[in-house]
Structures are given as C-alpha cells and as structure tokens.
Write an enzyme that holds these catalytic residues in place. Structure first.
Site, PDB file in Angstrom:
ATOM      1  CB  CYS A  59      -1.008   0.134   0.690  1.00 56.80           C
ATOM      2  SG  CYS A  59      -2.393  -1.077   0.940  1.00 56.80           S
ATOM      3  N   GLY A  60       0.264   2.453  -0.086  1.00 55.32           N
ATOM      4  CA  GLY A  60       1.270   3.534   0.321  1.00 55.32           C
ATOM      5  C   GLY A  60       0.664   4.588   0.867  1.00 55.32           C
TER       6      GLY A  60
END
Lengths: 305, 240
Positions: free
Chosen positions: A2-3
């Site tokens: 994820c970011g």
C-alpha cells in the site's frame, strides 16, 4: 503493498494549497495501491459543540440532484435532532454535514433517515474521503485539489487480507478527529478485535487496519497521548506495519520492529512530509533542501501543532 | 522519445551523453543505456527519486546519476561503473554481478542484496538489512548500517565505517563483516573473531578502492559465522 502519504504544515503559508500538494503525492503512489484510495483533511474547526460528519450515501439516485438530496436530509435531521444541521460540502458520494457533537444521537437519527448512509469520519477538524478505484480518478471525482487546511493524510490500497470495498479502504477514522493509514498486515487482528469487542468496541469491517485504529482510539479516549497509544499497538499487535496516525493536533508515524514496510520523512521549516517512497514527495516545494530520513525500527515520531 | 543530448567532451574523455528523466521514461533511459557502445560516458539528470535506473547493463559504461534516486538503482548490472550524486531508496545494486555502484549519500534498506560480484560503495549510511544474502560482492559503507545487516550472507565482504545496528550478521555463511565502530548486537550464529594480517590487507584494499579516509584497517572488528546454524539438519532431535 500500500502507499502512504502525509503532510503536516507548520506554517500557514501553504494552507490554501493543501489539496494541490497532496494530490500528486497520492497519485504517484498508485503503483503501490491501485484498487482504492482515501484521504483525511484537517482544516480550521467548526464551532465548539458541533462536528463535521463525512457522510457517504450508497443509494444516491444517479438521476437526482445530490445537492437537493443532502440539503433535504440536513433539514430533516435538524428537525429530528432539534438542533441545526447544515451542509458544508456536497460530495459525489454524499456530503459533509455540520451537526451536534453528540455523535451517537446524530448517527442513529441519520441511520433512521438514510439506512444507506455511513459516517466515514467525524470531528471538529477532519473530513474523510474514501473510495474504490484509481487514486487519480478519486482525486478528481472528489476535487481534492480544492481542499485547504493544515494537515492531510492519504492512502493508496492494494488489498491483501480483506475485500476491496469503500468501507475497507483507508483512512480509518473511528474517533473524533482521529485518522489512521496503514501499510502492512497485522497477523493477530482477529484476537485483538475480539478483545476490543469484549470492552464494547466493535469494528464494522473484517479489515486488520481498522482494529489498530480502534485500539488507538480506545487509548486516546482513555487519555493516552498518540505516542503512548502507538506503543500499545507495538505491544498488542503482531505483524508488519508502517502507520501514519493523526489527531487534530498530532501527526505521528511508526514502523514495526523489523521495519518491513518503507517510510521516508522530509522536514523543512514549513512542513513535515511522509511518504512510502521518496519519489512521492519530489513535487513538494523546497524538497531539495529538506532534511530527509527514514524512521528506524519501532521508532515513534510525533509532530504537534 | 525525449531529450538525449551530447555535451562537449571533457579532456581525455569521450563525449558525455545526457539523459533527462524529466522528459524520458525509465524504459527509455534504460534502453538508451543498453544501446551504447562500451566505454561510453553518460549523465542521467533530474532523477527525482526515479526507480530502476541503470539496471541490467552488461557493458563497461561510466554512468553518473545527478541527484536522488529510488529503488533498485544499478540492479542486475554486469560491468558498468555507476555513481549516484545523492541518496537512493531500497535495494541498491541488487544482484550485482560485476562493476562498481557508488552512492555519495545514504542508501535505504537491502543495499547490495544478493550481490554476486563487483563493488558497492555507500559514502553515507544504509538502513536495515544491508548486504542481505550477499553472494560474493564487496559492500563498503562509510557510515552506519541498520539492523539485520549481513543476514544470511553467503560470500563476499561487508565493511562498515561507522556503527552496526542490532542482529548484525544473523545466520551468516561464508561472508565476512568488518566494523570500524560499535556493534549494537550480533545476530544468531555470528561471532567476533581475531583479526589476521589477511583481514587487515583485505580491509585496506577495500578502503582504498572505496576512497574512504576514516577507517584504520588494523582497528576494525571481524564478524564471521560461528557455523552452528551452517547446515540444516532435517533429523535434528527428530522434530521436523
């Protein structure tokens, strides 16, 4: 994968540009999370005694005018609650309503009027946007470039442990003005979820990150600082994580004790920026002269306004 | 295709090709590099944290990356000499086969992971797991290394000019680690051993090639495998 992105403005200089600064940061991290995205934006507070409620309405009629729908809803809620409810912002998925800070009363009246409505975030400062799809499309649909404020966090999601739905997307904002975004996975979230349920705290999804958000929420509600609450996460939750957690005043990051998930911090006199990858902060003004570092394993960093 | 320009030749050098990340995609940069004749000199400008620059090249090239770069810089290379005038993200020079990758600033996690050969030099610090699973390359870090550096390193040399973080050299095989500063803690099956003249010579050679001037080869600590975990015994105590 994820970011994570976050921007905590130390001065008022960029308040008007908060959305424009956050958008390219989030868009850049689509590679880390193409299935959903979300943001929490903190701006000047609504009056004491009232909260902003970020309301998503799933059953909006595409042929109806959303503004009329949510304005009518606000009027109906005003009558139900016996106190004013106004619409601060009409959104493609619902609205930001300003109502009394009696959260249970407001949410239960809302549920009676619109069973298809969900409060995705509430507090005097916070607005929460969560959606499914490409970050770029979500940023455009919700006109994030126009948002102003002093602090914002964002998340791009690549789901690994639970479904791709709007409810499962980040941020998780279970308490007033609290938001959490997470990169990683918690392995004992079911156990901690049961423990929380025993003390009356219920999760609405089977998502692992929501458990961490509610655990932190419980600690903060009990008077803990965000730093202490993050230490509790380290003690009670097992797994890999980089967490960015914010309140109205605090902006905090922590990585698990193995530092399995990335995080880069850049600090200048004007802001603190955090992103999963440095490339996502290169669009910020003055980044070339920022102090850039990576938090070491288990190290908690908190910035306060 | 974006900007590929040739600048004026410097004395004694062939023309320098300039590749601009502001106008070229990563694929275009790497394709341009791959098509160059050996001994070309290249400057990559405006990297701005770009990942995967100068990967999988097998010619002798002289590549300068003018600024901060992202993940996997110089990975899989077999020949070129790459210098980054800035800091880099995760997995610098991963699986390097030969050549030199030099970073003037800091490097993030997993620096030099699985490197088979060549020399990796970081003038600043590296974070966690530097030299993880090293397979024969030389890794020289001027500053500190983060926790679990040298994890399961099988062959090669790691030199740390500053301090080493926790669990240094956990589950080491044949690689050897030299530390000029302090060691927060040793990992499982790693032990400090006496320094021999051969070690001093090995460190001196590496210090010279890295261009460091703050390390005394006689004063480093040698860390190697105690070899208690060296072999996996499937029948050990009949537990498996």
């Amino acid at each position: 994968m994820c970011g994570i992105v976050g921007l905590h403005l130390k001065t008022e200089r960029h308040h008007d540009a908060l959305g424009r600064l956050l958008s390219p940061m989030l868009d850049c991290l689509e590679t880390r999370g193409p299935d959903s995205a979300g943001l929490a934006i903190y701006s000047e507070p609504v009056p004491v005694g009232s909260f902003r409620y970020s309301v998503r309405i799933d059953g909006l009629d595409p042929d109806a005018d959303t503004k009329t729908v949510v304005t009518t809803l606000a009027l109906e809620l005003s009558q139900d609650l016996g106190s004013p409810v106004t619409c601060e912002r009409v959104r493609p998925d619902g609205a930001v309503l300003i109502a009394s800070d009696r959260v249970r009363e407001v949410t239960s009246r809302l549920a009676e009027r619109r069973p298809d409505a969900t409060v995705v975030g509430f507090g005097r400062h916070i607005e929460v946007v969560k959606d499914v799809g490409r970050p770029r499309d979500i940023l455009r649909r919700h006109e994030i470039d126009d948002r102003t404020g002093y602090q914002g966090v964002g998340h791009t999601r690549m789901a690994t442990e639970s479904a791709v739905t709007t409810d499962h997307s980040h941020p998780f904002a279970p308490n007033a003005d609290l938001a959490l975004v997470h990169n990683g996975s918690f392995s004992n979230h079911a156990t901690v979820r049961r423990r929380l349920a025993q003390s009356g705290i219920r999760c609405v999804t089977d998502n692992d990150s929501e458990v961490a958000a509610r655990l932190i929420g419980r600690e903060v509600d009990s008077g803990a600082t965000l730093e202490t609450a993050l230490k509790t996460v380290g003690q009670e939750m097992d797994g890999f994580y980089t967490l960015l957690v914010t309140t109205a005043r605090e902006f905090a990051v922590v990585r698990d004790s193995f530092a399995c998930k990335p995080l880069v911090v850049a600090e200048t006199d004007e802001y603190v920026a955090v992103t999963s990858e440095y490339i996502a902060m290169t669009s910020l003004p003055g980044i070339g002269s920022a102090r850039v570092f990576e938090p070491t394993p288990g190290e908690i960093h908190v910035w306060e306004r | 295709m974006g900007t590929v320009t040739e600048t004026a030749p410097e004395a004694g050098l062939e023309n320098t090709l300039e590749l601009d990340c502001a106008t070229l995609s990563t694929r275009e940069v790497n394709t341009a590099l791959r098509e160059l004749p050996a001994r070309s000199r290249v400057r990559i400008v405006n990297p701005r944290g770009r990942h995967n620059l100068a990967v999988a090249l097998d010619q002798e090239l002289d590549i300068e990356i003018a600024g901060h770069a992202g993940y996997f810089i110089g990975g899989l290379c077999d020949g070129p000499s790459i210098t980054v005038d800035g800091f880099v993200g995760w997995s610098l020079a991963e699986n390097l086969m030969s050549g030199t990758v030099r970073v003037r600033g800091n490097a993030s996690e997993c620096c030099g992971a699985t490197g088979h050969g060549g020399l990796i030099v970081v003038h600043g610090d590296t974070s966690s797991r530097a030299g993880i699973s090293l397979k024969g390359a030389e890794l020289a870090v001027g500053g500190d290394v983060g926790h679990m550096s040298g994890f399961m390193a099988q062959a090669g040399t790691i030199l740390v000019g500053g301090n080493a973080g926790d669990a240094l050299g956990d589950s080491l095989y044949e690689a050897v680690i030299y530390v000029a500063g302090s060691i927060a803690s040793l990992g499982s099956d790693a032990q400090v051993e006496d320094l021999t003249q051969e070690d001093v010579d090995r460190v001196r050679s590496l210090v010279e090639r890295a261009g460091f001037d703050h390390i005394s080869p006689e004063d480093v600590t040698r860390v190697a495998s105690a070899k208690h975990l060296y072999n996996f015994d499937a029948l050990k105590e009949q537990k498996y």
